[in-house]
Design a protein around this motif. Sequence first.
Motif, PDB file in Angstrom:
ATOM      1  N   LEU A   1       0.818  -1.210   0.000  1.00 47.09           N
ATOM      2  CA  LEU A   1       0.000   0.000   0.000  1.00 47.09           C
ATOM      3  C   LEU A   1       0.856   1.267   0.000  1.00 47.09           C
ATOM      4  CD1 LEU A   1      -2.732   1.499   0.358  1.00 47.09           C
ATOM      5  CD2 LEU A   1      -2.480   1.128   2.812  1.00 47.09           C
ATOM      6  N   LEU A   2       1.942   1.263   0.780  1.00 45.33           N
ATOM      7  CA  LEU A   2       2.734   2.479   0.969  1.00 45.33           C
ATOM      8  C   LEU A   2       3.904   2.602   0.008  1.00 45.33           C
ATOM      9  CD1 LEU A   2       2.879   2.527   4.884  1.00 45.33           C
ATOM     10  CD2 LEU A   2       1.320   3.779   3.396  1.00 45.33           C
TER      11      LEU A   2
ATOM     12  N   SER B   1      -3.075  -0.407  -3.743  1.00 48.02           N
ATOM     13  CA  SER B   1      -3.084   0.901  -3.074  1.00 48.02           C
ATOM     14  C   SER B   1      -4.372   1.650  -3.384  1.00 48.02           C
ATOM     15  CB  SER B   1      -1.874   1.721  -3.515  1.00 48.02           C
ATOM     16  OG  SER B   1      -0.672   1.081  -3.177  1.00 48.02           O
ATOM     17  N   ARG B   2      -4.781   1.595  -4.641  1.00 46.01           N
ATOM     18  CA  ARG B   2      -6.020   2.270  -5.025  1.00 46.01           C
ATOM     19  C   ARG B   2      -7.225   1.658  -4.326  1.00 46.01           C
ATOM     20  NH1 ARG B   2      -6.721   2.325 -11.279  1.00 46.01           N
ATOM     21  NH2 ARG B   2      -4.715   3.401 -11.009  1.00 46.01           N
TER      22      ARG B   2
ATOM     23  N   VAL C   1     -11.372   2.057  -0.258  1.00 47.58           N
ATOM     24  CA  VAL C   1     -12.201   1.409   0.759  1.00 47.58           C
ATOM     25  C   VAL C   1     -11.998   2.067   2.118  1.00 47.58           C
ATOM     26  CG1 VAL C   1     -12.568  -0.761   1.985  1.00 47.58           C
ATOM     27  CG2 VAL C   1     -12.334  -0.775  -0.478  1.00 47.58           C
ATOM     28  N   SER C   2     -10.770   2.474   2.423  1.00 47.45           N
ATOM     29  CA  SER C   2     -10.513   3.140   3.702  1.00 47.45           C
ATOM     30  C   SER C   2     -11.250   4.469   3.791  1.00 47.45           C
ATOM     31  CB  SER C   2      -9.008   3.367   3.877  1.00 47.45           C
ATOM     32  OG  SER C   2      -8.306   2.137   3.881  1.00 47.45           O
ATOM     33  N   VAL C   3     -11.261   5.222   2.689  1.00 44.85           N
ATOM     34  CA  VAL C   3     -11.995   6.491   2.686  1.00 44.85           C
ATOM     35  C   VAL C   3     -13.500   6.251   2.852  1.00 44.85           C
ATOM     36  CG1 VAL C   3     -12.615   8.480   1.256  1.00 44.85           C
ATOM     37  CG2 VAL C   3     -10.244   7.717   1.354  1.00 44.85           C
ATOM     38  N   ILE C   4     -14.024   5.235   2.165  1.00 42.16           N
ATOM     39  CA  ILE C   4     -15.458   4.923   2.282  1.00 42.16           C
ATOM     40  C   ILE C   4     -15.810   4.503   3.707  1.00 42.16           C
ATOM     41  CG2 ILE C   4     -17.269   3.328   1.534  1.00 42.16           C
ATOM     42  CD1 ILE C   4     -15.957   3.291  -1.217  1.00 42.16           C
ATOM     43  N   ASN C   5     -14.999   3.615   4.293  1.00 42.66           N
ATOM     44  CA  ASN C   5     -15.285   3.146   5.646  1.00 42.66           C
ATOM     45  C   ASN C   5     -15.109   4.256   6.680  1.00 42.66           C
ATOM     46  OD1 ASN C   5     -15.750   0.646   4.544  1.00 42.66           O
ATOM     47  ND2 ASN C   5     -13.742  -0.174   5.048  1.00 42.66           N
TER      48      ASN C   5
ATOM     49  N   VAL D   1      -8.219  -9.666  -3.163  1.00 37.86           N
ATOM     50  CA  VAL D   1      -8.006  -8.733  -4.279  1.00 37.86           C
ATOM     51  C   VAL D   1      -6.583  -8.835  -4.794  1.00 37.86           C
ATOM     52  CG1 VAL D   1      -7.931  -6.283  -4.882  1.00 37.86           C
ATOM     53  CG2 VAL D   1      -9.831  -7.170  -3.540  1.00 37.86           C
ATOM     54  N   CYS D   2      -5.613  -8.958  -3.888  1.00 36.90           N
ATOM     55  CA  CYS D   2      -4.214  -9.093  -4.292  1.00 36.90           C
ATOM     56  C   CYS D   2      -3.996 -10.375  -5.092  1.00 36.90           C
ATOM     57  CB  CYS D   2      -3.326  -9.076  -3.048  1.00 36.90           C
ATOM     58  SG  CYS D   2      -1.557  -9.047  -3.388  1.00 36.90           S
TER      59      CYS D   2
END
Length: 397
Positions: free
Chosen positions: A64-65, A248-249, A254-258, A374-375
């Motif tokens: 992710l980072l 990452s996308r 998903v983090s923003v939505i949650n 997903v990965c």
Amino acid sequence: MTAADSGESLGAERQSFSREVVSQRKSPMYRVAVWLLALALLYTLYFAKSLLMPLVVALLFTLLLSPLVAVLKRLYVPRTLSAILMICAIGGPFTILAIELAEPAQKWARQLPELSERMTAQLDNLTESSQSVPVQTANQEAESEGFSFFGLFEGKKKQPAPQPVIQSSSDAAETVSKRVKQGGMELMVAILAATPVVIAQLLTCVILILFLLIFGPRLFNAYIHIFVPPDAREDRVNLVGTIQLELSRYIGTVSVINAGLGMTTGLALWLFGVEDALLWGVLVGLLNFAPYVGPIFGMAMLCLAGLAQYGPVALAALPVLIYFSINLLEAQFVTPLVLGKNMRLNPLILIIWLFIWGWLWGAVGVLIAVPLLVCIKLAAGKLPTADRWVRLIETRA
């Protein structure tokens, strides 16, 4: 021998080799070996979870980072400094949030036995209102009517009537009360006992993320040049880059939505006067990383919060209704619109995948199950031999 003849012979050899591989895959021994390998993998994942769990979580966070660290590297920011900045940027807000939530979490940990005792007392009041009914044995009922198998030959001979068994409702309620209290105390002891292990695994995960961000790319480049043939190096590098970018996308979206779901739920609960609205908002936001399963646990927690604050009345369903309405809007409109069909996953495969990882690694396994799937899907999509499995995962509901 000419070049054409050598090319034909080489093509014939490749075809014969591919036929041999296909025939080996169709053999029973090959299938048995595959199943044994799958069972061995499950065995390893289950019994080595204390070692593998921080490593897998660290790898997901590194994927992710890594694009962000690479961008800072192009801006002449050293990789060590950029990795520390990324960890502080993510860990700082979570640390502040954990400090803010420590007091309400401790309060609820203390209230669990009291809440269970209160609910048991209400259960006692309901059970005491019912009358105790004597329970007669089957022999006594049969003898009172004069029917007995041996009485057909011996006549109606009265036997001493057994004493009626009377089950007191207060005794049953007391037993239920003891069990509920014991369950609440066992839950508190389990949480306190697991706290040092969780802290140790969290520190291990942070250290692994830091070292993977700093030294991981150089080690990966060395692996590519040492073990991968020159004609396949570019494909491997492109595969890892695609997985990093797409993952990452996905995780970022998903983090923003949650986070939006948690903030909206917490704000709505606060406006309606529900206690500890920030705690419930954070918990439902984290649980939403596990589709289907997370919202169920979220509604169960909010049902418990409503009963604790309002008692067994209709108003106790208010927190659950608020969360259900917001979650329904998010699940049916926001997430499908934002993610689109690129991250489409079959619901049946997804729920089975969640159950497997929940059984293997508990709550952490449920939270990382979807990003891991997903990965795997992104990696399998780049392999021509796994295209059928990707189509199976993406099957419409």
